[in-house]
Every structure is written in structure tokens, then in C-alpha cells.
Design an enzyme around this catalytic site. Structure first.
Site, PDB file in Angstrom:
ATOM      1  N   GLU A 122       7.734  -0.495   3.111  1.00  0.00           N
ATOM      2  CA  GLU A 122       6.721  -0.552   4.574  1.00  0.00           C
ATOM      3  C   GLU A 122       5.921  -1.898   4.593  1.00  0.00           C
ATOM      4  O   GLU A 122       5.290  -2.206   3.475  1.00  0.00           O
ATOM      5  CB  GLU A 122       5.880   0.761   4.410  1.00  0.00           C
ATOM      6  CG  GLU A 122       5.143   0.873   5.612  1.00  0.00           C
ATOM      7  CD  GLU A 122       4.343   2.126   5.640  1.00  0.00           C
ATOM      8  OE1 GLU A 122       3.710   2.284   6.801  1.00  0.00           O
ATOM      9  OE2 GLU A 122       4.261   2.887   4.703  1.00  0.00           O
ATOM     10  N   GLY A 262      -2.460   0.848  -1.679  1.00  0.00           N
ATOM     11  CA  GLY A 262      -2.914   1.671  -2.865  1.00  0.00           C
ATOM     12  C   GLY A 262      -1.660   2.608  -3.173  1.00  0.00           C
ATOM     13  O   GLY A 262      -2.017   3.057  -4.410  1.00  0.00           O
ATOM     14  N   MET A 264       2.395   4.522  -1.853  1.00  0.00           N
ATOM     15  CA  MET A 264       3.288   4.316  -0.596  1.00  0.00           C
ATOM     16  C   MET A 264       4.312   5.758  -0.772  1.00  0.00           C
ATOM     17  O   MET A 264       4.524   6.256  -1.883  1.00  0.00           O
ATOM     18  CB  MET A 264       4.243   3.295  -0.752  1.00  0.00           C
ATOM     19  CG  MET A 264       5.566   3.164  -0.095  1.00  0.00           C
ATOM     20  SD  MET A 264       4.894   3.037   1.794  1.00  0.00           S
ATOM     21  CE  MET A 264       6.307   3.965   2.808  1.00  0.00           C
ATOM     22  N   GLU A 265       4.335   6.293   0.435  1.00  0.00           N
ATOM     23  CA  GLU A 265       4.883   7.857   0.541  1.00  0.00           C
ATOM     24  C   GLU A 265       6.587   7.832   0.615  1.00  0.00           C
ATOM     25  O   GLU A 265       7.045   8.988   0.785  1.00  0.00           O
ATOM     26  CB  GLU A 265       4.372   8.447   1.708  1.00  0.00           C
ATOM     27  CG  GLU A 265       5.077   7.977   3.044  1.00  0.00           C
ATOM     28  CD  GLU A 265       4.200   6.812   3.697  1.00  0.00           C
ATOM     29  OE1 GLU A 265       4.149   6.391   5.017  1.00  0.00           O
ATOM     30  OE2 GLU A 265       3.214   6.165   2.924  1.00  0.00           O
ATOM     31  N   GLU A 299      -0.479  10.897   0.243  1.00  0.00           N
ATOM     32  CA  GLU A 299       0.837  10.434   0.076  1.00  0.00           C
ATOM     33  C   GLU A 299       1.764  11.647   0.199  1.00  0.00           C
ATOM     34  O   GLU A 299       2.600  11.614   0.631  1.00  0.00           O
ATOM     35  CB  GLU A 299       1.216   9.512  -1.177  1.00  0.00           C
ATOM     36  CG  GLU A 299       0.367   8.316  -1.375  1.00  0.00           C
ATOM     37  CD  GLU A 299       0.248   7.389   0.024  1.00  0.00           C
ATOM     38  OE1 GLU A 299       1.247   7.321   0.908  1.00  0.00           O
ATOM     39  OE2 GLU A 299      -0.697   6.662   0.220  1.00  0.00           O
ATOM     40  N   HIS A 302       1.955  12.780   3.704  1.00  0.00           N
ATOM     41  CA  HIS A 302       3.055  12.074   4.374  1.00  0.00           C
ATOM     42  C   HIS A 302       4.314  12.838   4.767  1.00  0.00           C
ATOM     43  O   HIS A 302       5.125  12.393   5.272  1.00  0.00           O
ATOM     44  CB  HIS A 302       3.119  10.672   3.971  1.00  0.00           C
ATOM     45  CG  HIS A 302       2.057   9.800   4.598  1.00  0.00           C
ATOM     46  ND1 HIS A 302       1.877   9.629   6.050  1.00  0.00           N
ATOM     47  CD2 HIS A 302       1.212   8.630   4.239  1.00  0.00           C
ATOM     48  CE1 HIS A 302       1.085   8.740   6.119  1.00  0.00           C
ATOM     49  NE2 HIS A 302       0.773   8.180   5.144  1.00  0.00           N
ATOM     50  N   GLU A 321      -0.562   7.616  10.122  1.00  0.00           N
ATOM     51  CA  GLU A 321      -1.564   7.179   9.323  1.00  0.00           C
ATOM     52  C   GLU A 321      -2.755   8.014   9.743  1.00  0.00           C
ATOM     53  O   GLU A 321      -3.782   8.382   8.784  1.00  0.00           O
ATOM     54  CB  GLU A 321      -1.850   5.717   9.275  1.00  0.00           C
ATOM     55  CG  GLU A 321      -0.661   5.060   8.478  1.00  0.00           C
ATOM     56  CD  GLU A 321      -0.261   5.642   7.300  1.00  0.00           C
ATOM     57  OE1 GLU A 321      -1.160   6.202   6.396  1.00  0.00           O
ATOM     58  OE2 GLU A 321       0.547   5.332   6.688  1.00  0.00           O
TER      59      GLU A 321
END
Length: 869
Positions: A122, A262, A264-265, A299, A302, A321
Site C-alpha cells: 500500500e 506503523g 499494514m492490514e 489493523e 480493517h 482509514e
């Protein structure tokens, strides 16, 4: 370079899509061979050109339906296939590319992190792995086979469920993964390495057993448990509050040291910056524990608000987000402290987001124009995006909001949706007209509410006159009226809450401000009331109301809403700072209101009524928070006046601080709301006592007897800020103890970068050669360079321009190695219009020097261009 902008209005559905993709990775740090076999579908029968995104790899071969294919054109960003001779709707494309993870310092696509290899896709990182329709509205089912040397990479992970594995004769092994849920390329993930693994499981509400696996670098297993417990709490909360259940057989989290963001999902395989996973009492502070829980939750949430329902295009980023930040804020509020969490979020909004609104990078939560997508992972899209969701929640209430969520999920599951899809679901579920409310999505800037009041004793009518205006921003000169929920309460002189009525009807405490000028009337008010305005910060606005000292005192003591009480303290501090800054600029001696000191004394003496709120009220705003009060920032003056305020409070309340410090005793370290609050207050006492005659002995003792990182760091921070004699020996002791641990050393680097010393820049430059510092690690760069540029306001904005020159040198280096980190660090430079003429000239000069750099990245180009326009 002349980078091209993309516009939201130009969105077109894709002419082609990918239904299934098989990825084969022959992994090697120097030479990874990727074979991508994709099943394509022509959606537009007229389309003959298939343009695929791709860069930063060596292109090897291309096949169409199993045969070599030569009818294509290439440039640095894409591969375009001429399909005019192809008569079928469905076809297969096979592409082989060669990657060098070891040399990939951008930390996007496939790259090396320590001894492992991982991905970050991403927003547009997948195109650094292979040629692909790299856009969020192309959703495919992924099967991934990874082959690598078994001794070096015993764990081979990807999205979905593990379906097969085996060993090869040459010491290599392979694992195959299948993700049954169609997803966009940005959610693809791969990790290979040698880890310690913490395993657990979770039984979903429908009775399914989900395997949980948490991968950390060897030797870090004792720091993984909190993250695992946080994950299980998140899964349970999402089922209970939102009715959303996890959908795969396995959920994995991997902690890596080199990461731009921080976390990533990625579907089923979340890759995390190790900063947001690793914690034990010796290495992590209370703040770290809560941040880890919050990011793990974010996360995980998400999975539904981002993965199962993704965004149609990157302009809709706030759809996933903003909504997911709102959800993680609610999670923390439900588990810990609603008012404490609200205050923390508002502090971030008022400093970072309001500053962004006033900068050249101002944009709505759904931007209209983008050059580099990575630049729009902003506090506006995330935090203000969450505020827009929160306002919807305020207007609808929990029940209707959840009804809207259920409708949104039912209609959009498995799809790429838009912000409009979300608002429309809320509108239909609640039968509320949200036409005007939608403007929050397209209007940038911070609205301002100016309120005056009127009391008619004879008729017992109290009126509030509200006017709204949004000042012009860099991207939008014309503004329109918004729908602003304004939460209020009225109190009598002794602090008793009054009933809100209009004639015989009860009035909702949330007023709907929809016009540029509006009056709200309240009847049966038999004494002139004290208004508590913008309770819980019911809208992301600036409020102007001319409170007098007696009104503020009443609210500080009696307001039922904890946010209001804290906010009143902020108003009092702001008034003191403004008044003293003027005195300083006029060459007059500084003075501090005796009345405020008396109020603070009362609050501290009765701390047991609410320990957390006492700490929050007694915490003085940072220099960066105070700076946002001014159109033109005086870095030296604000720093000096704030320092005077700290010392005055410390001197006047010294005995109370000592008493409270000695009363609070915590022998063992526990992560509970009560203990965190008590530690917070005790450490606040230390921070003030550091500025008094007993400072050196108290701080030294506090450091020596600390049995956890929260207390250790509090002592170290107090010694550093107050420039105590014990400071240097404590800093050396800490360094000797922790120099092997990068994450802990980040705390040390940050303290060094924010020292109030005159020669702090020289110190920062020397520390770049420290054995624990690594220029290619974003965490190290942010902790040292980022802390200096963003937090050490006085030193960074030194009138000789040395801070600006230093940052420019760093940005030129980062432009080559990691443009994404460079783009984050440039922020304080592009905000030059907030400073005096001399500083503006120096900052512009720095930006002009950057603009002349060869091969300037899009990340930096966009921000520099906007600033210099």
C-alpha cells in the site's frame, strides 16, 4: 521533473480486470524471480490496449495464453499490451520479473528487513514486484507459492490459508497459500525469515476456531504476549460492538524492524513495525502498551472496513482509514477511559491536523487531486476523517449508526466502495437528510465557530448566537456552510446543570449549526447561565467565545463533562501564554496569574477524585500545541514563556507535588487503568519537581529505583528537559544498558534531539554516527531527525538557518534511499508562511535547493511545488 497530477473527477472503471492470480516467488535476497500468471477478463468490449503498472524491477518474459507475446510497449512506469488481435473476453497473461530485495531501500514492494524478506504494497508497492493492474478496484483471488532456502527462511508466509508445503533436494523448501477472498493488489503480503512464534487461538461467536500466530525476531518472544492479548480483545470487541466476525482459519502478525508506516492490514497476514508489537515492562512505557493495543486493533478492524470492503480509488482512502480510526478510538474508549482517549485525540487534531489545514498541503478528507498517493496518508484523511464519522455517530446515535453500518456492510461486502456509499447507507438507515453534511468530505480547512450570548432576566430566556466561517485554504478559496453538531450544557453560578428547554419542549444537547448565522433560544432559565460549549469536541472546529475568569472557574470545578474541564484548563494556559508572550516582546517582566495557580493547587490536592483528569489538566501544552494559537509563530518567545510557566507552577506547587509523589506507591508494574493513571500523575510530579531545588535528588532517585521503562524514561526526560546535573550520567547509563536494542534507543535518540541545549544540533549530527543509529531504518531517522525538526521548535527554527540546512541535507540523502520517509520529514519546512520574514526567506531557500535536486522523487516534488507556489 514534471510529475502529472491525477484527479478524482477523471475516475473511469477499468477496461480489464483480474479474477485470479498465481504468484511463484523463487526467493533470494540478491535475485528473486517472480512468475505471475493472471486470469484476465475484458470488461469493455471496445478496449484493445491493456496498460499494466510496473517499475523498479528487471522484466524477463511475457506470455499470452501460454505463448510468447511481443506486441507490447514499455516505459519506466508501465507495460502496454496490444490486444487488438485477441478475440476472447477471458485470457491468461504470464509475466516473469527479477527483483533485488537487498538493494530496495524504499521499503516498498519486496525488500529485505534485517535477515528476513517482506513486502509493503500500500498504496502502490505491488507494481514494484510485477506488472499488474495496480488499482484498488481490481479484486482478484490470490494463490502464492514461495520457495526459499530452508535454513535461512524456515517460515514462508502469505495471505489466506496454508494449503500445501514440501521440501526440495537442494536444501530449499516451499509453501503454498490461498486467499479465498478477492482483494486488490495493495493487500498482498509475503514474509520470509526465521522467527520466534507465539501461538494462540480464538473461538468466534459462531463457534469457529481461528489459529493466531505472532512472529517476532529471535529472542523477542518475552515481548509478544501483550500484542497477542490485544488481538484477542480486538476480535471479541468487534463481534460485540459491531457484530463483525473474522473469516479465515488463521490470523498472522509479523513484526519487522524496517517499515515506513506503523502497520499494514494485509488480508490474514498483518505486517507491523516492531515498535507496535514488542513490549515488556523493562522496554515499553504505558504509552507504548496502549499504542500497541490501538494499532493491533486498527489493523484487525480493517479486515471488514478496508479488506472485505475496500476503496474504489485512492481518493476514497478516508472511507477505510477514517472509519477504522473511529473504530479503534471507540475500542480504546470502551476498554480504558473515554474522556482520556478523547483528550489525547483532540490534542493531535489541534496540533497536527489544524496545522495541516493551514499549510500548503491542505486538502479535504476526500482529496480531488493527487500527484503522489503516499503523500495523502495524512492526519486529515485519518484523524479528521475519523471526526467526520464521529459527527455522524453523534447525529444518529449508536443504534441508528450501527443500523447504517449493517446496511453498508450488506451492500458493499466484496466490493470496492466510495465515501458516498457509506454516507448513503447512514442516510437511509436513519432517515436523516445528510445532503449538507456531505460537504465535510469535499471542503478543506478548519471551520471556526464564533459564539456570543444574551440573557433576558424578565422573560427568563437565554440565547446563543452562533456564526460559522471556514477561512480560505491553499487548495480552496471559496467555502460553504457546513452541518456542525455543537454539543452544549448550561450551568448556574454554583455549577448546577440546567435543563435545556424551549417553551415546554426539551432541547437536545447537540445543536445543529447549519447556517452562517443562527440563534438558539432556551426558556425557563432563571439565572444567567455559564455555557459549556463544544462538549467532547463534538466537531473539529476552532471555538471563539469570550469567557470571563469566573465562568472558566465554574466550569473547571463543576462541568460534568471531563473534556470540558480539561479544555477550560487549555484556555487558561493559552491566555497566560499569549499575555506573557506580548510582555516578553515588549521587554516587560513575565507574570503568572495567582488565581490559576490557586485552581491548580486545588485540583492537585484533590487528585484522588480523578487521578487521570488531574494529570491531564496539570500537563502544560507542548510548544507545538501553543504554536497553533498564532498566525505568526515566535519559536524562541513561545519556548521561553512556556519554560517560565513550567518553572512557576513547579515553584508554587512544590510542596503539593512532593506530597503527592510520596503518597503514590506502586511496587509492582501492572498495565491497568488505575495503575497507569497513578504512574502518570507520579511522573508528572517528577517532571515539575525537576525544576525545583529538590529536582536533582528526586530525579536521580526516581531513575535509580525505577522497575519499569515508564518510570525510567520519566526520570530521564525530566533530567534532560530541566538540564539537571545528573542528566549526562543518566543518559550514559541508559545508553550502556540499551545500546543493543534499537526500539529502546529510539527513546534515547528522541530525548537527545529535543534537549534544550544551545548546541543540540551539533549533538544530533554527531549521533548520526552512533553505532545504534541506522540511516536506512525509518524508526531511527524519525526518532533523531524527526524529533529535532518537529519537536525542538526553538533549535530547528534557529535564526541562523542551521536547522533548515541540516534537514535539507538529510532530505537530499533520503530522496535517493527512501522518498516516503523524506516526504514525512519535510513537513516543518513547507510551513514557512507561519514564521517571520527572515525565517521565511531561509526556509524558502532550503526548498529551492531541494527543488534543484536531480531525480527528485514525486513524494518531495509535490510538497515542494505546493509550498513554493
Amino acid at each position: 521533473m514534471q510529475a502529472k497530477a491525477k484527479y478524482r473527477k477523471d475516475y473511469r472503471k477499468p477496461d480489464f480486470t483480474v479474477t485470479d492470480i498465481f504468484l511463484d516467488f523463487q526467493l533470494d535476497p540478491k535475485k528473486t524471480i517472480v512468475t505471475a500468471i493472471s486470469q484476465y477478463q475484458r470488461l469493455n468490449p471496445e478496449a484493445t490496449k491493456l496498460r499494466l503498472d510496473g517499475n523498479s524491477f528487471q522484466f524477463s518474459t511475457l506470455k499470452l495464453n501460454g505463448k510468447d507475446f511481443k506486441q507490447f510497449e514499455q516505459d519506466g512506469e508501465s507495460l502496454t499490451l496490444d490486444l487488438s488481435q485477441l478475440n476472447t473476453t477471458d485470457f491468461e497473461v504470464e509475466i516473469v520479473t527479477i527483483l533485488n530485495p537487498e538493494k530496495n531501500t524504499s521499503l516498498q514492494g519486496l525488500y529485505q528487513s534485517g535477515d528476513g524478506i517482506c513486502t509493503q504494497c500500500e498504496a502502490e508497492g505491488f507494481r514494484q514486484i510485477t506488472y499488474m493492474l495496480d488499482r484498488p478496484d481490481v479484486l482478484a483471488r490470490y494463490t502464492t507459492k514461495i520457495t526459499a532456502e530452508k535454513s535461512k527462511y524456515p517460515y514462508l508466509l502469505s495471505n489466506g490459508n496454508r494449503i500445501a508445503s514440501g521440501d526440495l533436494d537442494d536444501g530449499r523448501h516451499w509453501v503454498e497459500w490461498n486467499d479465498p477472498f478477492p482483494k486488490p493488489s495493495y493487500l498482498f503480503a509475503l514474509v520470509a525469515g526465521d522467527f520466534d512464534v507465539l501461538t494462540d487461538s480464538f473461538i468466534t461467536k459462531s463457534g469457529r476456531k481461528v489459529a493466531l500466530e505472532l512472529f517476532v525476531d529471535r529472542g523477542n518472544l518475552d515481548r509478544a504476549d501483550w500484542a497477542m492479548q490485544s488481538l484477542k480483545r480486538s476480535m471479541k470487541w468487534d463481534e460485540e460492538r459491531f457484530g463483525l466476525e473474522y473469516d479465515l482459519d488463521i490470523y498472522m502478525i509479523v513484526a519487522v524492524d524496517f517499515f515506513n508506516m506503523g502497520a499494514m492490514e494485509n488480508k490474514g497476514l498483518n505486517i507491523f513495525n516492531s515498535k507496535f508489537v514488542l513490549a515488556n515492562p523493562q522496554t515499553a512505557t504505558d504509552e507504548d502498551y496502549l499504542a500497541i493495543e490501538s494499532v493491533i486493533a486498527h489493523e484487525y478492524f480493517h479486515n471488514w472496513t478496508g479488506n472485505r470492503i475496500t476503496c474504489r480509488d485512492w481518493f476514497q482512502l478516508s472511507l477505510k482509514e477514517g472509519l477504522t480510526v473511529f473504530r479503534d478510538q471507540e475500542f480504546t474508549s470502551d476498554l480504558w477511559s473515554r474522556s482520556g482517549k478523547r483528550i489525547e485525540d483532540v490534542r493531535l487534531l489541534r496540533t497536527a491536523q489544524f496545522a495541516e489545514d493551514a499549510s500548503p498541503m491542505a486538502h479535504p478528507i476526500r482529496p480531488d487531486k493527487v500527484i503522489e498517493m503516499n503523500n495523502f496518508y495524512t492526519v486529515t484523511v485519518y484523524e479528521k476523517g475519523a471526526e467526520v464519522i464521529r459527527m455522524l455517530h453523534t447525529l444518529l446515535g449508536e443504534q441508528l449508526f450501527q443500523k447504517g453500518m449493517q446496511l453498508y456492510v450488506a451492500e458493499n461486502d466484496g466490493k470496492a466502495a466510495t465515501c458516498e456509499d457509506f454516507v448513503s447507507a447512514m442516510e437511509r438507515a436513519s432517515a436523516l437528510d445528510l445532503t449538507q453534511f456531505r460537504r465535510w468530505y469535499s471542503q478543506s480547512g478548519t471551520p471556526e465557530l464564533t459564539i456570543s450570548d444574551n440573557y433576558d432576566e424578565q422573560s427568563a430566556v437565554y440565547s446563543l448566537h452562533v456564526s460559522q466561517t471556514t477561512p480560505p485554504t491553499a487548495d480552496q478559496m471559496e467555502k460553504v456552510d457546513l452541518h456542525i453538531p455543537l454539543k452544549i450544557a448550561l450551568y448556574d453560578k454554583v455549577g448546577k446543570p440546567l435543563v435545556l428547554k424551549h417553551h415546554d419542549n426539551l432541547v437536545n444537547s447537540v445543536l445543529n449549526v447549519t447556517q452562517s448565522e443562527q440563534t438558539f433560544e432556551f426558556t425557563d432559565i432563571h439565572t444567567k447561565p455559564v455555557p459549556a460549549l463544544l462538549g467532547d469536541f463534538s466537531a473539529p472546529v476552532k471555538l471563539h467565545y469570550d469567557y470571563n475568569a469566573a465562568q472558566l472557574s465554574t466550569l473547571l470545578r463543576h462541568a460534568e463533562n471531563h473534556f470540558v474541564r480539561w479544555d477550560v484548563a487549555q484556555m487558561l494556559y493559552a491566555a497566560e501564554l499569549r499575555r506573557n508572550l506580548t510582555r516578553h516582546q515588549q521587554g516587560k517582566p513575565l507574570e503568572f496569574s495567582a488565581d490559576i495557580l490557586a485552581e491548580l493547587y486545588q485540583i492537585l490536592e484533590s487528585y484522588q477524585q480523578n487521578v487521570e483528569l488531574t494529570t491531564l489538566i496539570l500537563t502544560l501544552p507542548k510548544v507545538t500545541e501553543f504554536a497553533e494559537l498564532f498566525k505568526t509563530i515566535d519559536p524562541e518567545g513561545i519556548t521561553l514563556v512556556r519554560d517560565f510557566m513550567v518553572r512557576t507552577i513547579a515553584d508554587n506547587l512544590k510542596q503539593s507535588f512532593l506530597k503527592v509523589y510520596n503518597e503514590i506507591r506502586l511496587d509492582t508494574y501492572r498495565v491497568t487503568a488505575g495503575d497507569i493513571a497513578l504512574r502518570g500523575l507520579r511522573n508528572l510530579c517528577v517532571s515539575y519537581l525537576a525544576y525545583t531545588t529538590v529536582g536533582n535528588s528526586v530525579v536521580n532517585k526516581h531513575y535509580t529505583y525505577a522497575n519499569n521503562m515508564t518510570d525510567t524514561l520519566a526520570a530521564l526526560s525530566a533530567a534532560t528537559k530541566a538540564q539537571l546535573p545528573c542528566r549526562d550520567s543518566l543518559l550514559v547509563d541508559f545508553e550502556n544498558r540499551w545500546q543493543h536494542d534499537g526500539l529502546v534507543m529510539d527513546k534515547w535518540f528522541m530525548l537527545q534531539a529535543t534537549r534544550p541545549d544551545e548546541d543540540v544540533l551539533l549533538k544530533v549530527m554527531q549521533l548520526m554516527d552512533h553505532p545504534s543509529f541506522n540511516f536506512n531504518n525509518p524508526n531511527r531517522v524519525r526518532s533523531l531527525v524527526g524529533s529535532f525538526a518537529n519537536q525542538n521548535v526553538k533549535a530547528f527554527h534557529a535564526i541562523d538557518g542551521s536547522g533548515y540546512r541540516f534537514l535539507t541535507d538529510i532530505l537530499i540523502r533520503l530522496n535517493e534511499s527512501n522518498p516516503q520517509v523524506a516526504s514525512r520529514l519535510i513537513e516543518p519546512l513547507i510551513r514557512f508562511s507561519r514564521y517571520d520574514g527572515q525565517r521565511q526567506t531561509l526556509m524558502k531557500r532550503a526548498l529551492e535547493r531541494l527543488s534543484e535536486v536531480e531525480n527528485l522523487s514525486r513524494d518531495l516534488y509535490e510538497k515542494i511545488e505546493k509550498a513554493l507556489q
